[in-house]
Design a protein around this motif. Sequence first.
Motif, PDB file in Angstrom:
ATOM      1  N   ASP A   1      -3.882  14.152   3.401  1.00  0.00           N
ATOM      2  CA  ASP A   1      -4.086  14.861   2.321  1.00  0.00           C
ATOM      3  C   ASP A   1      -3.082  15.840   1.799  1.00  0.00           C
TER       4      ASP A   1
ATOM      5  N   ASP B   1      -9.144   8.757   5.053  1.00  0.00           N
ATOM      6  CA  ASP B   1      -8.357   9.877   4.339  1.00  0.00           C
ATOM      7  C   ASP B   1      -6.997   9.205   3.744  1.00  0.00           C
ATOM      8  N   THR B   2      -6.679   9.900   2.782  1.00  0.00           N
ATOM      9  CA  THR B   2      -5.218   9.544   2.298  1.00  0.00           C
ATOM     10  C   THR B   2      -4.113  10.254   3.095  1.00  0.00           C
TER      11      THR B   2
ATOM     12  N   ARG C   1       2.837   6.353   1.364  1.00  0.00           N
ATOM     13  CA  ARG C   1       1.480   6.863   1.362  1.00  0.00           C
ATOM     14  C   ARG C   1       0.336   5.705   1.520  1.00  0.00           C
TER      15      ARG C   1
ATOM     16  N   ASN D   1       0.860  -1.079  -0.084  1.00  0.00           N
ATOM     17  CA  ASN D   1      -0.036  -0.167   0.030  1.00  0.00           C
ATOM     18  C   ASN D   1       0.826   1.183  -0.118  1.00  0.00           C
TER      19      ASN D   1
ATOM     20  N   GLN E   1      -8.485   2.880   4.806  1.00  0.00           N
ATOM     21  CA  GLN E   1      -9.708   2.196   4.374  1.00  0.00           C
ATOM     22  C   GLN E   1      -9.590   0.891   5.363  1.00  0.00           C
TER      23      GLN E   1
ATOM     24  N   GLU F   1      -4.227   4.515   1.640  1.00  0.00           N
ATOM     25  CA  GLU F   1      -5.598   5.183   1.814  1.00  0.00           C
ATOM     26  C   GLU F   1      -6.058   4.350   3.043  1.00  0.00           C
TER      27      GLU F   1
END
Length: 674
Positions: free
Chosen positions: A63, A145-146, A168, A26, A172, A170
Amino acid sequence: MFSKLHFLLIPFLVIATGVDSVKGQNAPGGDVHVVTREDGRAFVYHGQTIPLSHGFNVYRSVDGQDWQKLTESPRFPATDGYEFQKRLGALYPRVREMVRRDDPQAVFLRLHNSSDIGLITSFAIPEVAESVGRLFIDEEAPVGDTVYYRFEIVDDLERPTGEQIEGRAELQPVVPPPPSELAVANDADEVALTWNYLPSGTEEAKNVIRFQIYYREEGRGNLQRANDEFIARTSGDTEFQYNFRVPELGKTYTFTIHAVDFTGRMSEPSDGVNIRISENRPPAIVRNVKVQATDDYHSHITWPVSTELDLAGYHLYRARGDQESYTRLTRELLPALETAYLDTTVEPGNQYRYSVTAVDTAGNEGPRSNPGHLLITDYRVPDPVKTFEAEFNEGAVQLSWSHGAVPGNLRTYFVMRRQTHPRSGESFSQVNKKQLSDTTLLDNGVGGERFVEGAVYQYGISVISSNGNASDTVYAELQIPDLTPPESPTFAEAEMEEGRRVGLRWNASSSTDVNRYRVYRSLESRADTLLAELPRGKRYFRDEEVDFGNTYLYSVTAVDSMDNESIDAPVDTLHARRLQPPVPARNLQAMEMEEGVQLRWEQSTDEQVVGYRIYKSSLATGIYETIGETAGNTVEWVDQDGSAGTWYKVFPVDRSGREARTAKPTQAVQNNSR
């Protein structure tokens, strides 16, 4: 193919999974892997090796906004094996077995570096990842959020070293789905579980690294772990297997299995499987089964006592030699100590196979033993046939006979034939190709087409009973009438040998009843003088009595055993003459005398020389002309017209008129004595 891996085999896990399965999945922007949980925590992993005594601070950017420091003070991993052991507490023995090291420092150093085992173990057990500095847990992660995470490496004085690890993700939450198609089978107390799971590239299952199995005894509420060891999820496999032993037989258990991700979070349980685990392991195979025939044609079967503690008895099976399937002979179990059986239902002349099985008190029947073989031999022999006769009629031989007593049933008559004169071998050929029960048989000859005229044939017949025994053989003999002359040789030749005799050769006649050859010679138009009669194996003759200069005609005929003679095999007409010309005359002398030139030479020793021819020339290399001839016993001649200086040659001449090929020229000289 099922993958059966546990943590004792974890060093080989990387072969199947690859480091990439636990590094950077990821993290498109770096070497960070993040797993988000529903409770708002994010497990942030990296795959780098932090130098000993170094630590790290962790920063987060949502973000692309400003970086926020998440650690109040740097996090420092364990610096040696003993601190590492203390941090893991009760988990340490499992980890020590996983890396197969005994000394705490050796265990720590093996897990601290970025080796395959170090990375895999860190991602499989979060406590190990925290202790070696590869994991930070974001307790208040902004789910949905990212975000970017940064590990800032600091030295032992908490000063940044300039090294950073970023990535980085996500945020989720991904709940791992449960395994499917769980199946359970057992061999006594050993239970084998098989199940399926999604491929390693599947999005919802990408963070699953291992499996955890639980079971519960029926009627009891507490779950028990089936596996203390690590059951790895191997990349590329979707089918898995695990074996373990239950504490007690005769109980009903419920089995479930969970998928576990990098954070230690378990999926929902798979569908449960209820199964009663009972003693279903059959007794061991019975060995050394032996079978013997009794004098009254019964089978006596024996075998050693089975050593199974829960043995209840035995079953006995039998099959005929020409059958594949067995039939069980015993309705009830034979007692455990009764290891012999008498089979009185066998038939003489047949072959049987016997096999024994052991049966335990739970009704489990073991595999059939290796078969014991027995042929019940029937020694009864049928009587030979009577009045065996053979008669030749219209190109075929009619055979007839009668038979005596045949114990059991008649299987067939065995009729055979061989040619005894002229002999064509010692062995017989079988006449009847199929089963024969009639007492007559018409034999049309070799290949069903012919008999050799004049040949003598011997027939034999024996009776074969149903048990395979044969009677004595009875013989009959007859000779086939010979009315046809044999074929003559197709090739014959005559040639002079050594200049004094004729050698004749010819090939064999194609007729098999030929027993001799005749050689003829004549000076007339047909060879009619018998020179020799030779056996069939000799096809060469020398005619020593030939006169040179004569023309001879030879022929050869083949004669069979009935004195039938073939037509002539003519040989080309032969003119009897020597092959080589006479040897040149030796020691020729020429001397001028009052009466002319007197010639003298040495007498030839060649018995074929009958005379000499004299030639002369004015030049040694000139053209020589014939000037005279002498008889073979004369070695001198006078040239009345000759004179000194003339050249002479003398040529010996044989019976066929051939003269020597060369002669040495000799010049006449004056007689100085005059």
